[in-house]
Structures are given as C-alpha cells and as structure tokens.
Write a protein that holds these residues in place. Structure first.
Motif, PDB file in Angstrom:
ATOM      1  N   GLU A  60       0.843  -1.188  -0.012  1.00  0.00           N
ATOM      2  CA  GLU A  60       0.014  -0.038   0.022  1.00  0.00           C
ATOM      3  C   GLU A  60       1.042   1.374  -0.020  1.00  0.00           C
ATOM      4  O   GLU A  60       1.928   1.349   0.724  1.00  0.00           O
ATOM      5  CB  GLU A  60      -0.709   0.120   1.235  1.00  0.00           C
ATOM      6  N   TRP A 118       1.810   0.042  -5.957  1.00  0.00           N
ATOM      7  CA  TRP A 118       0.709   0.461  -5.843  1.00  0.00           C
ATOM      8  C   TRP A 118      -0.024   1.376  -6.993  1.00  0.00           C
ATOM      9  O   TRP A 118      -1.117   1.032  -7.590  1.00  0.00           O
ATOM     10  CB  TRP A 118       0.313   0.628  -4.662  1.00  0.00           C
ATOM     11  N   PHE A 119       0.807   2.357  -7.076  1.00  0.00           N
ATOM     12  CA  PHE A 119       0.391   3.342  -8.017  1.00  0.00           C
ATOM     13  C   PHE A 119       0.183   2.766  -9.516  1.00  0.00           C
ATOM     14  O   PHE A 119      -0.455   2.995 -10.440  1.00  0.00           O
ATOM     15  CB  PHE A 119       1.298   4.414  -8.057  1.00  0.00           C
ATOM     16  N   ASN A 132      -2.575   0.410 -10.122  1.00  0.00           N
ATOM     17  CA  ASN A 132      -3.988   1.025 -10.002  1.00  0.00           C
ATOM     18  C   ASN A 132      -4.160   1.940 -11.396  1.00  0.00           C
ATOM     19  O   ASN A 132      -5.146   2.049 -11.819  1.00  0.00           O
ATOM     20  CB  ASN A 132      -4.103   2.115  -9.088  1.00  0.00           C
ATOM     21  N   SER A 188      -4.118   6.027  -1.679  1.00  0.00           N
ATOM     22  CA  SER A 188      -2.930   5.282  -1.635  1.00  0.00           C
ATOM     23  C   SER A 188      -2.077   5.494  -0.044  1.00  0.00           C
ATOM     24  O   SER A 188      -2.194   4.464   0.506  1.00  0.00           O
ATOM     25  CB  SER A 188      -1.924   5.744  -2.722  1.00  0.00           C
TER      26      SER A 188
END
Length: 282
Positions: free
Chosen positions: A143, A148-149, A152, A218
């Motif tokens: 996370e 994570w970015f 997504n 995030s």
C-alpha cells in the motif's frame, strides 16, 4: 574504508567513506534476494558496478541494508554475492527497515516507513526493529508504494476508468495494451519494478482530481492498514523513507495530520544519514 548500501527492488545506492574527502556515491540496480538469484545479482554488480568494484582492495567493511533481506537465509545469499567481489571486507547484511530506522530515528524510538518501489513498516525500539504482519509484497500488499500506483494506473487504463484526457496522456507515454502488461507482469522477472515504473506518471497528473484521488487513496490505505495497526502509534514520531514519500510529501503530511500521526523525517535517500550513523557508531 567503509562501504554502506541501501537497496530497494529498483536500485541500490552505495556510499564509500573515503578519508579526508567527501564520500563517493555509486548506483546499481536493485539487489532483492526474493526476486533475484545469486547469479543475477552478481551479474548486476559486474555489469553496473565496475567503478565500485575498482575500490575492492581498499574496502574493509560493508554494511548492506536491503529490501528482501529480513531473514538469515537471505542475508547469506547477499553475503555470498558480495564476498565474491569484496573478498577482504567484513560484510554485514540487514533489512532495509533497519537501515531506515538508523537513518531516521538514530537511537530514539519511532515508527519507520518505507514508501518506494514497495512499502513496509516497523517499530524501532532504539536498538532493533520489530517487524509486524506487514511487508506482504506487491501482490498482497505494498500500500502507498510505486507498485501500488502502477497497478492502479494500469488497471484503470485497461478497464477504461481513467478520465478521457488522462487516458490519452497515459496512452501517449506508454503505448501499452493488455498483452504487453500480461507479459511483463506474469511472464517476465521483476514485475514489481515494472509496475513501479509507471508511478512517475503521477507527477504529471498530480494536480488533477483523478491524481489527487489516487494519491489520497494510496496513502490512506497505508495509514489505515500499516500505521494504525500499532495501538500506540500516536506516541511516536513516524518517519518516511523513499521516493514516493518524498515526492508526495505535501499530501502525505496532510493525511498524517488528519489521522493524528506525528510526522518525523521524510527523506528520499537514507544513504547519507545511514553512513553517518555507521561511522559515528564506530
């Protein structure tokens, strides 16, 4: 001479303490023993670290702090790699979380967070880190990290969930499709680094509603899942290390304040603070 290394999955920063002059900095690819074999890591050093290896005969101590180095067997893998190139040196291998703690907390108690290619957190008691139930990696966790970015952004792009103007901008930068993504994520090595490579796009869309929403989601996930898992998190300063934390420090600080998290240091690269700690410790 003392050599200190701070390694993530994407890159490794090396700093060599040289008497009577400024430390010499080197950079190679990341050396994460969870994702790379001993042979692969040795090749990275041989291909990218020629200038560093040239000092091998003068290096007497190496302190390596890296992602994926949280267990004794991983320590041994890294030690084996380094000992092949730096045969005269005493070699110490520890986790990047301990390096983060040394660089930010020094000898004080605190919470240490890594927000770079991946993410992790630990509590530092002034001497040792206490890893919790976190650090699940890019598939199950990470996370607030670059991966994570990347995940997504890619899924929003492929599912058609990006605003039209941002979708067009993203497509112009990367020219990806489902087949390219599947190949890089499921069939090629270092999928985490591949995903994290898209995180730099966030800087271009930072001021947009979509970008701000993604950044806030995030960091909120990181705070709720990681920081708040420590019942006494209010009592200690929370330090952050890594490019994601540094670049988006403004948003990170605002969300921490809203959640009553005490902000400590936010540093992009811990390597200089880390070397100073090692040298001062003697």
């Amino acid at each position: 001479m003392i050599l200190v290394a701070d390694s993530g999955s994407s890159k490794t920063d090396w700093l060599l303490a040289v008497p009577q002059q400024e430390p010499i900095k080197f950079r190679t690819g990341g050396l994460n023993p969870y994702f790379l074999t001993e042979k692969e890591m040795l090749k990275i050093l041989q291909d990218q670290g020629a200038d560093l290896i040239a000092h091998a005969s003068d290096i007497t101590e190496i302190y390596f702090f890296g992602a994926g180095c949280s267990s004794p067997d991983r320590h041994e893998i890294l030690s084996n790699v380094l000992s092949q190139l730096f045969s005269r040196a005493y070699i110490s291998v520890d986790s990047d979380l301990l390096g983060c703690a040394y660089a930010t907390c020094g000898h004080d108690k605190g919470i240490c967070c890594v927000l770079g290619t991946g993410s992790n957190i630990s509590f530092f008691d002034g001497e040792d880190v206490h890893s919790g139930k976190h650090g699940l990696g890019y598939v199950l966790g990470d996370e607030g990290s670059g991966t994570w970015f990347g995940k997504n952004l890619i899924t929003d792009f492929l599912y058609g969930n990006m605003p039209a103007d941002i979708h067009h901008l993203f497509d112009g930068h990367y020219h990806i499709n489902k087949e390219v993504v599947i190949s890089n994520v499921y069939q090629k090595p270092a999928a985490n680094s591949y995903l994290a490579s898209f995180a730099k796009f966030m800087s271009e869309i930072r001021v947009t509603d979509y970008g701000q929403s993604l950044i806030k989601r995030s960091f909120t996930e990181f705070i709720e899942t990681n920081i708040k898992s420590y019942p006494q998190y209010h009592k200690y300063k929370c330090h952050f290390v890594g490019s994601i934390a540094y670049v988006f420090a403004e948003e990170l600080k605002a969300l921490c304040e809203a959640n009553e998290v005490q902000i400590g240091k936010i540093i992009r690269q811990p390597i200089f603070d880390l070397l100073q700690f090692i040298v001062d410790r003697g």
